[in-house]
Design a protein around this motif. Structure first.
Motif, PDB file in Angstrom:
ATOM      1  N   GLU A 172       0.897  -1.255  -0.480  1.00  0.00           N
ATOM      2  CA  GLU A 172       0.128  -0.035   0.273  1.00  0.00           C
ATOM      3  C   GLU A 172       0.895   1.793  -0.365  1.00  0.00           C
ATOM      4  O   GLU A 172       0.379   2.579  -0.668  1.00  0.00           O
ATOM      5  N   LEU A 173       1.592   0.926   0.520  1.00  0.00           N
ATOM      6  CA  LEU A 173       2.564   2.247   0.589  1.00  0.00           C
ATOM      7  C   LEU A 173       3.859   2.542  -0.552  1.00  0.00           C
ATOM      8  O   LEU A 173       3.803   3.633  -0.823  1.00  0.00           O
ATOM      9  N   VAL A 174       3.963   1.657  -0.795  1.00  0.00           N
ATOM     10  CA  VAL A 174       4.403   1.897  -2.311  1.00  0.00           C
ATOM     11  C   VAL A 174       4.192   1.969  -3.384  1.00  0.00           C
ATOM     12  O   VAL A 174       4.212   2.445  -4.596  1.00  0.00           O
ATOM     13  N   GLY A 175       2.296   1.866  -3.177  1.00  0.00           N
ATOM     14  CA  GLY A 175       1.513   2.028  -4.991  1.00  0.00           C
ATOM     15  C   GLY A 175       1.420   0.373  -5.669  1.00  0.00           C
ATOM     16  O   GLY A 175       0.151  -0.201  -4.870  1.00  0.00           O
ATOM     17  N   PRO A 176       2.134  -0.350  -6.157  1.00  0.00           N
ATOM     18  CA  PRO A 176       1.827  -1.486  -6.265  1.00  0.00           C
ATOM     19  C   PRO A 176       1.697  -2.914  -5.516  1.00  0.00           C
ATOM     20  O   PRO A 176       1.825  -2.615  -4.812  1.00  0.00           O
ATOM     21  N   GLY A 177       1.023  -4.264  -6.032  1.00  0.00           N
ATOM     22  CA  GLY A 177       1.234  -4.978  -5.053  1.00  0.00           C
ATOM     23  C   GLY A 177       0.439  -5.447  -4.360  1.00  0.00           C
ATOM     24  O   GLY A 177      -0.503  -5.008  -3.723  1.00  0.00           O
ATOM     25  N   ARG A 178       0.144  -7.107  -4.453  1.00  0.00           N
ATOM     26  CA  ARG A 178      -1.120  -8.043  -3.427  1.00  0.00           C
ATOM     27  C   ARG A 178      -0.176  -8.817  -3.295  1.00  0.00           C
ATOM     28  O   ARG A 178       1.323  -8.931  -3.731  1.00  0.00           O
ATOM     29  N   VAL A 179      -0.654  -9.263  -2.035  1.00  0.00           N
ATOM     30  CA  VAL A 179       0.138 -10.379  -2.056  1.00  0.00           C
ATOM     31  C   VAL A 179      -1.194 -11.937  -1.416  1.00  0.00           C
ATOM     32  O   VAL A 179      -2.362 -11.845  -1.674  1.00  0.00           O
ATOM     33  N   VAL A 180      -0.090 -13.201  -2.154  1.00  0.00           N
ATOM     34  CA  VAL A 180      -0.941 -14.193  -2.247  1.00  0.00           C
ATOM     35  C   VAL A 180      -0.485 -15.193  -0.931  1.00  0.00           C
ATOM     36  O   VAL A 180       0.844 -15.222  -1.174  1.00  0.00           O
ATOM     37  N   SER A 181      -0.924 -15.477  -0.205  1.00  0.00           N
ATOM     38  CA  SER A 181      -0.437 -16.442   1.643  1.00  0.00           C
ATOM     39  C   SER A 181      -1.480 -17.645   0.923  1.00  0.00           C
ATOM     40  O   SER A 181      -2.247 -18.003   0.821  1.00  0.00           O
ATOM     41  N   VAL A 182      -0.308 -18.682   0.740  1.00  0.00           N
ATOM     42  CA  VAL A 182      -0.406 -20.037   0.582  1.00  0.00           C
ATOM     43  C   VAL A 182      -0.317 -20.900   1.760  1.00  0.00           C
ATOM     44  O   VAL A 182       0.800 -20.758   2.520  1.00  0.00           O
ATOM     45  N   GLY A 183      -1.383 -21.097   2.561  1.00  0.00           N
ATOM     46  CA  GLY A 183      -1.113 -22.583   3.260  1.00  0.00           C
ATOM     47  C   GLY A 183      -2.167 -23.412   3.163  1.00  0.00           C
ATOM     48  O   GLY A 183      -2.879 -23.484   2.640  1.00  0.00           O
ATOM     49  N   PRO A 184      -1.657 -24.184   4.511  1.00  0.00           N
ATOM     50  CA  PRO A 184      -2.693 -25.986   4.181  1.00  0.00           C
ATOM     51  C   PRO A 184      -3.639 -25.655   4.571  1.00  0.00           C
ATOM     52  O   PRO A 184      -4.626 -26.912   4.402  1.00  0.00           O
ATOM     53  N   GLU A 185      -4.587 -25.064   5.722  1.00  0.00           N
ATOM     54  CA  GLU A 185      -5.905 -24.578   5.672  1.00  0.00           C
ATOM     55  C   GLU A 185      -5.807 -23.726   6.630  1.00  0.00           C
ATOM     56  O   GLU A 185      -4.688 -22.668   6.816  1.00  0.00           O
ATOM     57  N   PRO A 186      -6.846 -23.043   6.496  1.00  0.00           N
ATOM     58  CA  PRO A 186      -7.231 -21.848   6.889  1.00  0.00           C
ATOM     59  C   PRO A 186      -7.018 -21.901   7.857  1.00  0.00           C
ATOM     60  O   PRO A 186      -7.512 -23.060   9.045  1.00  0.00           O
ATOM     61  N   ILE A 187      -6.841 -20.641   8.942  1.00  0.00           N
ATOM     62  CA  ILE A 187      -6.230 -20.885  10.243  1.00  0.00           C
ATOM     63  C   ILE A 187      -7.518 -19.160  10.644  1.00  0.00           C
ATOM     64  O   ILE A 187      -7.246 -18.548  10.004  1.00  0.00           O
ATOM     65  N   ASP A 188      -7.270 -19.155  12.131  1.00  0.00           N
ATOM     66  CA  ASP A 188      -8.613 -18.124  12.823  1.00  0.00           C
ATOM     67  C   ASP A 188      -7.754 -16.811  12.635  1.00  0.00           C
ATOM     68  O   ASP A 188      -8.447 -16.106  12.539  1.00  0.00           O
TER      69      ASP A 188
END
Length: 190
Positions: free
Chosen positions: A54-70
């Protein structure tokens, strides 16, 4: 007080604060379209890299993990892919999200050498020249902590560097003296 008590905007993080500083420098320099991170057990890291995007402008995050976490991060720049990061169908889903975008990858699953190498093979093709694959937790297996871990991320880095001549270790992000990822900042050079 231990590292598990550290937070970023109230989201728990197990990343060293100095590694978070290194991540923000990489994000600012590379300006990736996507940050692919494996190991969803560090929600503070996810929130931190999303905030840096958000601060630098572009970019999204893909968070990859084995199961949904709380503690799953609910942020407009974060997409979640559920599954084991080294599985072909999960890697294909991540690759479809990233498309032709430029990525920076953080392999944060803290898993054994074999699975770390599989994650690298799956996600390193998303990284353009002068971007990075960061392999976290290279301190385990007696490097210098958790001696009983067995061959893990540090051993995977050695294996990766002998197989992939287009990546080199970059010690510059370790300039703050404390890193949980020593030797794990791999820059694509070709």
């Amino acid at each position: 007080m231990c590292i598990r008590d550290s937070t970023w905007l109230d989201d728990q993080t197990t990343s060293a604060p100095t590694d978070l500083l290194a991540y923000q420098e990489l994000i600012s320099r590379v300006r990736p379209d996507w940050i692919v991170e494996t190991g969803t057990s560090d929600p503070g890291r996810t929130a931190f890299v999303a905030a840096m995007c958000e601060l630098v402008g572009p970019g999204r995050v893909v968070s990859v993990g084995p199961e949904p976490i709380d503690e799953r991060i609910d942020h407009p720049r974060v997409d979640h892919v559920v599954g084991r990061p080294q599985d072909d169908d999960v890697a294909a889903a991540v690759t479809a999200l990233v498309g032709d975008g430029r990525a920076l990858v953080i392999l944060g699953s803290c898993t054994d050498r074999h699975k770390t190498a599989l994650e690298f093979a799956a996600y390193s093709p998303l990284v353009p020249v002068d971007s990075y694959v960061v392999i976290t937790d290279t301190i385990v297996n007696g490097h210098p902590v958790w001696t009983g871990f067995g061959p893990g991320p540090a051993e995977a880095v050695k294996q990766i560097l002998t197989r992939y001549g287009d990546f080199v270790q970059d010690p510059a992000p370790e300039k703050y003296s404390l890193s949980f990822n020593p030797g794990g900042y791999l820059r694509r050079v070709r």
